[in-house]
Motif scaffolding. Structure first.
Motif, mmCIF file in Angstrom:
data_model
loop_
_atom_site.group_PDB
_atom_site.id
_atom_site.type_symbol
_atom_site.label_atom_id
_atom_site.label_comp_id
_atom_site.label_asym_id
_atom_site.label_seq_id
_atom_site.Cartn_x
_atom_site.Cartn_y
_atom_site.Cartn_z
ATOM 1 N N ASP A 93 4.051 6.837 4.651
ATOM 2 C CA ASP A 93 3.407 5.675 5.256
ATOM 3 C C ASP A 93 2.342 5.094 4.327
ATOM 4 O O ASP A 93 2.174 3.874 4.254
ATOM 5 N N LEU A 94 1.650 5.962 3.605
ATOM 6 C CA LEU A 94 0.642 5.500 2.652
ATOM 7 C C LEU A 94 1.287 4.652 1.559
ATOM 8 O O LEU A 94 0.803 3.563 1.246
ATOM 9 N N ILE A 95 2.374 5.129 1.004
ATOM 10 C CA ILE A 95 3.079 4.379 -0.043
ATOM 11 C C ILE A 95 3.501 3.013 0.490
ATOM 12 O O ILE A 95 3.328 1.991 -0.182
ATOM 13 N N ASN A 96 4.029 2.992 1.713
ATOM 14 C CA ASN A 96 4.482 1.733 2.300
ATOM 15 C C ASN A 96 3.342 0.768 2.591
ATOM 16 O O ASN A 96 3.527 -0.452 2.547
ATOM 17 N N GLU A 97 2.165 1.274 2.897
ATOM 18 C CA GLU A 97 1.004 0.419 3.174
ATOM 19 C C GLU A 97 0.259 0.029 1.899
ATOM 20 O O GLU A 97 -0.231 -1.080 1.775
ATOM 21 N N MET A 98 0.193 0.946 0.966
ATOM 22 C CA MET A 98 -0.631 0.784 -0.226
ATOM 23 C C MET A 98 -0.008 -0.152 -1.267
ATOM 24 O O MET A 98 -0.708 -0.934 -1.899
ATOM 25 N N PHE A 99 1.301 -0.060 -1.413
ATOM 26 C CA PHE A 99 1.974 -0.809 -2.467
ATOM 27 C C PHE A 99 2.840 -1.925 -1.899
ATOM 28 O O PHE A 99 3.394 -1.806 -0.817
ATOM 29 N N THR A 100 2.949 -2.996 -2.675
ATOM 30 C CA THR A 100 3.876 -4.075 -2.325
ATOM 31 C C THR A 100 5.285 -3.653 -2.737
ATOM 32 O O THR A 100 5.456 -2.655 -3.455
ATOM 33 N N GLY A 101 6.282 -4.406 -2.331
ATOM 34 C CA GLY A 101 7.657 -4.111 -2.733
ATOM 35 C C GLY A 101 7.821 -4.127 -4.242
ATOM 36 O O GLY A 101 8.492 -3.268 -4.820
ATOM 37 N N ALA A 102 7.199 -5.108 -4.887
ATOM 38 C CA ALA A 102 7.285 -5.209 -6.350
ATOM 39 C C ALA A 102 6.609 -4.012 -7.021
ATOM 40 O O ALA A 102 7.121 -3.481 -8.021
ATOM 41 N N GLU A 103 5.478 -3.588 -6.475
ATOM 42 C CA GLU A 103 4.776 -2.426 -7.038
ATOM 43 C C GLU A 103 5.599 -1.150 -6.847
ATOM 44 O O GLU A 103 5.697 -0.323 -7.754
ATOM 45 N N PHE A 104 6.202 -1.011 -5.674
ATOM 46 C CA PHE A 104 7.064 0.141 -5.396
ATOM 47 C C PHE A 104 8.224 0.186 -6.390
ATOM 48 O O PHE A 104 8.546 1.232 -6.944
ATOM 49 N N THR A 105 8.831 -0.976 -6.628
ATOM 50 C CA THR A 105 9.943 -1.066 -7.580
ATOM 51 C C THR A 105 9.486 -0.694 -8.982
ATOM 52 O O THR A 105 10.185 0.023 -9.699
ATOM 53 N N LYS A 106 8.311 -1.166 -9.370
ATOM 54 C CA LYS A 106 7.789 -0.838 -10.706
ATOM 55 C C LYS A 106 7.548 0.664 -10.824
ATOM 56 O O LYS A 106 7.906 1.277 -11.835
ATOM 57 N N ILE A 107 6.952 1.265 -9.808
ATOM 58 C CA ILE A 107 6.702 2.704 -9.838
ATOM 59 C C ILE A 107 8.027 3.461 -9.921
ATOM 60 O O ILE A 107 8.182 4.383 -10.722
ATOM 61 N N SER A 108 8.991 3.054 -9.113
ATOM 62 C CA SER A 108 10.302 3.698 -9.105
ATOM 63 C C SER A 108 10.958 3.613 -10.484
ATOM 64 O O SER A 108 11.503 4.597 -10.989
ATOM 65 N N THR A 109 10.891 2.453 -11.096
ATOM 66 C CA THR A 109 11.457 2.260 -12.432
ATOM 67 C C THR A 109 10.762 3.150 -13.452
ATOM 68 O O THR A 109 11.422 3.813 -14.263
ATOM 69 N N GLU A 110 9.441 3.198 -13.405
ATOM 70 C CA GLU A 110 8.677 4.029 -14.344
ATOM 71 C C GLU A 110 8.997 5.512 -14.160
ATOM 72 O O GLU A 110 9.155 6.243 -15.137
ATOM 73 N N VAL A 111 9.094 5.963 -12.912
ATOM 74 C CA VAL A 111 9.418 7.365 -12.631
ATOM 75 C C VAL A 111 10.800 7.689 -13.178
ATOM 76 O O VAL A 111 10.993 8.718 -13.843
ATOM 77 N N ASN A 112 11.763 6.821 -12.921
ATOM 78 C CA ASN A 112 13.126 7.048 -13.410
ATOM 79 C C ASN A 112 13.201 7.056 -14.930
ATOM 80 O O ASN A 112 13.853 7.920 -15.524
ATOM 81 N N GLU A 113 12.524 6.123 -15.580
ATOM 82 C CA GLU A 113 12.524 6.073 -17.039
ATOM 83 C C GLU A 113 11.826 7.285 -17.637
ATOM 84 O O GLU A 113 12.330 7.892 -18.584
ATOM 85 N N PHE A 114 10.668 7.652 -17.098
ATOM 86 C CA PHE A 114 9.893 8.774 -17.642
ATOM 87 C C PHE A 114 10.661 10.080 -17.525
ATOM 88 O O PHE A 114 10.575 10.945 -18.381
ATOM 89 N N ASN A 115 11.437 10.227 -16.458
ATOM 90 C CA ASN A 115 12.211 11.447 -16.238
ATOM 91 C C ASN A 115 13.648 11.326 -16.751
ATOM 92 O O ASN A 115 14.478 12.195 -16.485
ATOM 93 N N SER A 116 13.942 10.244 -17.468
ATOM 94 C CA SER A 116 15.272 9.984 -18.028
ATOM 95 C C SER A 116 16.359 9.970 -16.961
ATOM 96 O O SER A 116 17.497 10.364 -17.208
ATOM 97 N N LEU A 117 16.013 9.518 -15.772
ATOM 98 C CA LEU A 117 16.982 9.419 -14.688
ATOM 99 C C LEU A 117 17.705 8.084 -14.703
ATOM 100 O O LEU A 117 18.629 7.877 -13.926
#
Length: 130
Positions: A93-117
């Motif tokens: 719920d914190l993630i959903n309240e704290m971040f916008t959709g664009a921010e969530f997407t950016k975080i997701s992209t960074e996590v995937n790239e950093f972990n080579s996923l």
């Protein structure tokens, strides 16, 4: 040096274990994400699998949420103070309240790239062929 010795713990080079990511200009500080272990990745996968109509179902949205929850180490998403400031009681719920959709997407992209996923196995095969 034999091939085996290059895999001994004392001979393994320590790589980057965390990364700072500026999510957007809404936040004055970056978040910090970490490199995930195989055990942590398996936990994310397990959390995203359920049984529907007697068949296994992989929920990509749940998987991405689990990846982000486990990857963000700063700020501490379990912090009662942070959760209270957004009026929520858990990390998701914190993630959903704290971040916008664009921010969530950016975080997701960074996590995937950093972990080579984000690497496609077919791209790797073609690269190896050339």
């Amino acid at each position: 040096m034999s091939k085996l010795s290059s895999f001994l713990k004392e001979n393994v080079k320590e790589g980057k274990r965390s990364k700072e990511v500026f999510v957007s200009d809404r936040f004055s500080e970056p978040i910090t994400i970490k490199l995930l272990s195989p055990k942590e990745l398996a936990r994310c996968q397990d959390a995203a699998v359920s049984i529907r109509n007697k068949k296994p179902f992989f929920d990509t949205k749940a998987y991405n949420m689990e990846l982000i929850k486990i990857s963000i180490i700063e700020p501490d998403l379990k912090s009662a103070e942070l959760q209270d400031s957004y009026g929520v009681m858990n990390e998701e719920d914190l993630i959903n309240e704290m971040f916008t959709g664009a921010e969530f997407t950016k975080i997701s992209t960074e996590v995937n790239e950093f972990n080579s996923l984000d690497e496609n196995i077919n791209d790797k095969i073609n690269e190896a062929k050339n």
